[in-house]
Design an enzyme around this catalytic site. Structure first.
Site, PDB file in Angstrom:
ATOM      1  N   HIS A   1       0.819  -1.212   0.000  1.00 25.24           N
ATOM      2  CA  HIS A   1       0.000   0.000   0.000  1.00 25.24           C
ATOM      3  C   HIS A   1       0.855   1.264   0.000  1.00 25.24           C
ATOM      4  O   HIS A   1       0.500   2.258  -0.638  1.00 25.24           O
ATOM      5  CB  HIS A   1      -0.924  -0.011   1.221  1.00 25.24           C
ATOM      6  CG  HIS A   1      -2.009   1.010   1.169  1.00 25.24           C
ATOM      7  ND1 HIS A   1      -3.102   0.890   0.334  1.00 25.24           N
ATOM      8  CD2 HIS A   1      -2.179   2.172   1.846  1.00 25.24           C
ATOM      9  CE1 HIS A   1      -3.896   1.931   0.504  1.00 25.24           C
ATOM     10  NE2 HIS A   1      -3.361   2.730   1.409  1.00 25.24           N
TER      11      HIS A   1
ATOM     12  N   GLU B   1      -8.160   7.664  -4.269  1.00 23.07           N
ATOM     13  CA  GLU B   1      -7.569   6.695  -3.342  1.00 23.07           C
ATOM     14  C   GLU B   1      -8.545   5.545  -3.139  1.00 23.07           C
ATOM     15  O   GLU B   1      -9.758   5.714  -3.263  1.00 23.07           O
ATOM     16  CB  GLU B   1      -7.285   7.349  -1.980  1.00 23.07           C
ATOM     17  CG  GLU B   1      -5.973   8.106  -1.917  1.00 23.07           C
ATOM     18  CD  GLU B   1      -4.793   7.229  -1.534  1.00 23.07           C
ATOM     19  OE1 GLU B   1      -4.972   5.999  -1.467  1.00 23.07           O
ATOM     20  OE2 GLU B   1      -3.707   7.786  -1.297  1.00 23.07           O
TER      21      GLU B   1
ATOM     22  N   HIS C   1     -10.128   2.483  -0.607  1.00 24.45           N
ATOM     23  CA  HIS C   1     -10.345   2.042   0.776  1.00 24.45           C
ATOM     24  C   HIS C   1     -11.127   0.738   0.726  1.00 24.45           C
ATOM     25  O   HIS C   1     -12.173   0.587   1.356  1.00 24.45           O
ATOM     26  CB  HIS C   1     -11.071   3.116   1.586  1.00 24.45           C
ATOM     27  CG  HIS C   1     -10.329   3.503   2.826  1.00 24.45           C
ATOM     28  ND1 HIS C   1     -10.932   3.687   4.040  1.00 24.45           N
ATOM     29  CD2 HIS C   1      -9.000   3.725   3.050  1.00 24.45           C
ATOM     30  CE1 HIS C   1     -10.033   4.009   4.949  1.00 24.45           C
ATOM     31  NE2 HIS C   1      -8.852   4.042   4.365  1.00 24.45           N
TER      32      HIS C   1
ATOM     33  N   GLN D   1     -10.205   2.258  10.486  1.00 26.72           N
ATOM     34  CA  GLN D   1     -10.172   3.535  11.168  1.00 26.72           C
ATOM     35  C   GLN D   1     -11.590   4.056  11.414  1.00 26.72           C
ATOM     36  O   GLN D   1     -12.542   3.654  10.751  1.00 26.72           O
ATOM     37  CB  GLN D   1      -9.386   4.547  10.322  1.00 26.72           C
ATOM     38  CG  GLN D   1      -8.035   4.032   9.855  1.00 26.72           C
ATOM     39  CD  GLN D   1      -8.077   3.275   8.536  1.00 26.72           C
ATOM     40  OE1 GLN D   1      -9.116   2.783   8.126  1.00 26.72           O
ATOM     41  NE2 GLN D   1      -6.933   3.169   7.887  1.00 26.72           N
TER      42      GLN D   1
END
EC number: 6.3.5.3
Length: 729
Positions: A54, A98, A100, A245
């Site tokens: 990553h 990005e 996730h 998170q």
């Protein structure tokens, strides 16, 4: 002696603790060589996240080097938090996408929400104010309750964060296939605008300058999140829920406003978001880019609870945090600013001339690592690929039932309207959105000007799986066409490469070939890559997702006045631009009838894309066209149906093609509507009908006729996803 109970250096080696952190035997030995000794627990953790897939791109870096990264408008390319592209008048657009994926598979709401929060902070760290959000999503089929749960959670997470922080979500795409069962793709994109003189970089330089931490207090959430994102999903992945998170959009809003105020201070030296790998990546990367060292005093880090160890502080991915380097002696100015915004902040270290990354806690050293090897010398793996054997035979489509096929495709969740989902997003906050989610790219006005930024996010999977090289070219061209369709000049792109395990030969080859195709398209279409992300190991129980490169592209509209009447009207004539051929390999028709895609398709003509694109853009800006729509999944008949249903207009069309060609997905085609009294002068434009004020949608070919109520088509198209989600509860 350490006050924290951790494995000793001997235990780390003998019990191979480093493997649990994601380091291989060879990588551990390389760490030992770099340090000249065995790493302690904190150092092992730091190397494991910085050398994770990553963070280090250790399997994809050779392919990323193919991409063109400079161009006429590029001000800042890959290497910083986001790409920056000039839009004239001392202004620039800042953007990035990005992934996730893994967190969203485990905890869909928080996984998606923190994906949005993270990409916003990337844009803000450059100094730009975000103007819109986009997303590209993939899920398994909706007859599976787990996939329904994931979809609902992800959409709520995206809306929950974006709506609270006050940034409109203006565009996106969602597709469904069983290959994404249990492994959704959640790719978030953010676009911002900045003045040239406010552009920031993530750098730590100036010996003695101070390092300031600001944002949420550090907790134990997200520890080893970067490592988790670099592994395959397994039955044990659920136990890694703490690696997901937790986001707080209200703190995110405060942090955004405080950061945008902080960048106006001349004493700011550098700034970076604490994203993947948290404090470790932000601090070590800033030191590497500044050619300096850092000494962090970890007892100064604001923590959520007592007893958090240096290892946990450095690897935590607690959200809503930034790291700043400021001139020595000006610390209080920044601390007062953050206090005004009700944010926790502290001076946690300083820049040194040692070129070493030193971490202490109450004067005890917990890490002492040379900066450059940590940040820039992760191993790079060049593996052996394996070419796919293509099926060159032809499937038979001569006996398809046109009406039955039409309605099956229209209500398939991949093709069906996404308004049921997009209506959960605030699309207008900020009052600058000109074109909202729908059939085209989104358009957002640059505040205080007559300019606008067009943005789109597009992905391809079936075609890339069928032929990675050609599919790679196609996904870039698709984004290019979507910007052309609103009259924008494409400027540059960002990418997110979502693939399975690169350690499998076929998947490694997919990555190699598709990026080669993408790079070629970027060159010809003049859309350099200025930022991006790679997400590998997207596999569940040994089954890989389809190779899914995602392209986010931005374009400039110098004057938005032509958009005032850019909407199809009754009486407008319809044209199709581009030839329709027997292109079924990789199409939705092939998947529907044969259950898989396994046949070749024609290569895309990129030079023709440029010529057509320029002609169409000119016609839009000259006021000739009232609407432009790219012909996409499902082919020409589906494109016409979506146009009719979206605008509530009748349609009468006569087309000289075969039944199967109604669903052909030949690339490079547009459907355009010409304003009454205007003449279209574009090569290879064929008149196919007109828009009416009736409730009738009628398409006639030499072989068949479709005649349906527009209201019925609209109900099926717009209601399909809601029906899937409600009838399966």
């Amino acid at each position: 002696m350490s006050k924290f109970i951790e494995p000793s250096v001997e235990e780390i080696k003998l019990e191979k603790v480093y493997q649990d952190m994601g380091l291989s035997d060879q990588e551990y030995e390389k760490v030992c060589d770099i340090l000249g000794r065995q790493p302690n627990f904190t150092e092992t953790g730091i190397f494991s996240v910085m050398w994770s897939e990553h963070c280090s791109y250790k399997h994809s870096k050779p392919f990323l080097k193919q991409f063109p990264t400079s161009g006429e408008h590029v001000l800042m390319g890959p290497g910083e938090g986001a790409g920056v592209v000039d839009i004239g008048d001392n202004q620039a657009v800042v953007f990035k996408v990005e992934s996730h994926n893994h967190p969203s598979a485990i905890e869909p709401y928080q996984g998606a929400a923190t994906g949005v929060g993270g990409i916003i902070r990337d844009i803000v760290s450059i100094g730009a104010r975000p103007i819109n959000l986009l997303n590209s999503l993939r899920f398994g089929e909706l007859d599976n309750k787990q996939n329904q749960r994931l979809l609902k959670g992800v959409v709520k997470g995206i809306g929950g964060y974006g709506n609270c922080i006050g940034i409109p979500t203006t565009a996106g795409e969602i597709e469904f296939d069983e290959r994404y069962d249990g492994n959704p793709l959640v790719n978030a994109m953010c676009v911002g605008v900045i003045n040239h003189d406010m552009i920031q970089k993530g750098t730590a330089k100036g010996i003695g300058n101070s390092v300031i931490y600001v944002g949420l207090k550090t907790g134990r959430d997200g520890i080893h999140g970067a490592t988790f994102a670099s592994e395959e999903l397994t039955e044990e992945s659920e136990s890694k829920r703490p690696s997901v998170q937790i986001g707080d959009p209200f703190v995110g809003k405060k942090l955004m406003e405080a950061t945008l105020e902080a960048i106006t201070f001349d004493e700011l030296v550098g700034i970076q978001d604490m994203g993947a790998a948290g404090l470790t990546s932000s601090s070590s990367e800033m030191a590497a880019k500044g050619g300096s060292g850092l000494h962090l005093r970890l007892e100064q880090v604001p923590t959520r609870e007592p007893g958090i160890s240096p290892y946990e502080m450095m690897l935590s991915e607690t959200q809503e945090r930034m790291l700043l380097v400021v001139e020595k002696g000006t610390e209080q100015k920044f601390l007062d600013l953050f206090d005004k915004h009700e944010l926790d902040s502290a001076v946690i270290g300083e820049v040194t001339d040692t070129n070493r990354f030193v971490l202490t806690y109450e004067d005890e050293v917990y890490a002492d690592i040379p900066v450059e090897p940590l940040a820039d010398e992760a191993p790079v793996y060049i593996l052996e690929g394996e070419e796919k054997n293509y099926n060159t035979s032809k499937n038979d489509y001569t006996h398809i039932d046109v009406k039955d096929t039409f309605f099956k495709l229209l209500k398939h969740p991949t093709i069906a309207s996404k308004h049921y989902l997009y209506d959960q997003y605030d699309q207008q906050v900020g009052a600058n959105t000109i074109i909202k989610p729908g059939l085209q790219a989104s358009v957002v006005r640059v505040e205080g000007t007559n300019k606008a930024i067009a943005s789109t996010i597009d992905g391809e999977a079936l075609y890339v799986y069928n032929n990675p090289y050609e599919g790679g070219k196609m996904v870039v061209a698709e984004a290019y066409r979507n910007l052309i369709a609103v009259g924008a000049t494409p400027l540059a792109m960002t990418d997110c490469l979502n693939y399975g395990s690169p350690e499998k030969k076929e998947i490694y080859q997919q990555l190699a070939d598709s990026t080669k195709g993408m790079a070629e398209a970027c060159d010809i279409l003049k859309t350099p890559v200025v930022s991006g992300n790679v997400s590998l190991y997207n596999e569940t129980k040994g089954t890989s997702i389809f190779p899914t490169p995602i392209v986010g592209m931005v374009g400039l509209i110098e004057n938005v006045d032509y958009l005032n009447d850019f909407q199809p009207q009754v009486g407008d004539k319809l044209y199709v631009i581009g030839d329709t051929k027997d292109d079924f390999g990789g199409s939705q028709l092939e998947k529907l009838i044969y259950g898989k895609v396994n046949h070749e398709f024609e290569s895309i003509d990129l030079s023709s894309e440029v010529k057509k694109g320029e002609s169409i853009k000119t016609a839009i800006r000259q006021g000739v066209l009232s609407h432009v729509q790219t012909v996409g999944k499902g082919g020409l008949l589906i494109t016409l149906a979506k146009l009719s249903a979206h605008y509530g207009l009748g349609l009468k069309s006569l087309i000289d093609i075969t039944n199967a060609q109604l669903f052909s997905e030949t690339q490079g085609r547009y459907v355009v509507s010409v304003k009454s009294g205007k003449t279209l002068n574009i090569d290879n434009a064929i008149e196919i009908g007109l828009l009416t004020d009736s409730d009738n949608f009628k398409v006639t070919t030499p072989y068949t006729e479709i005649s349906e109520n527009v209201s019925d088509i609209k109900q099926i198209w717009e209601g399909a996803i809601a029906q899937c989600l409600t009838t399966q509860d």
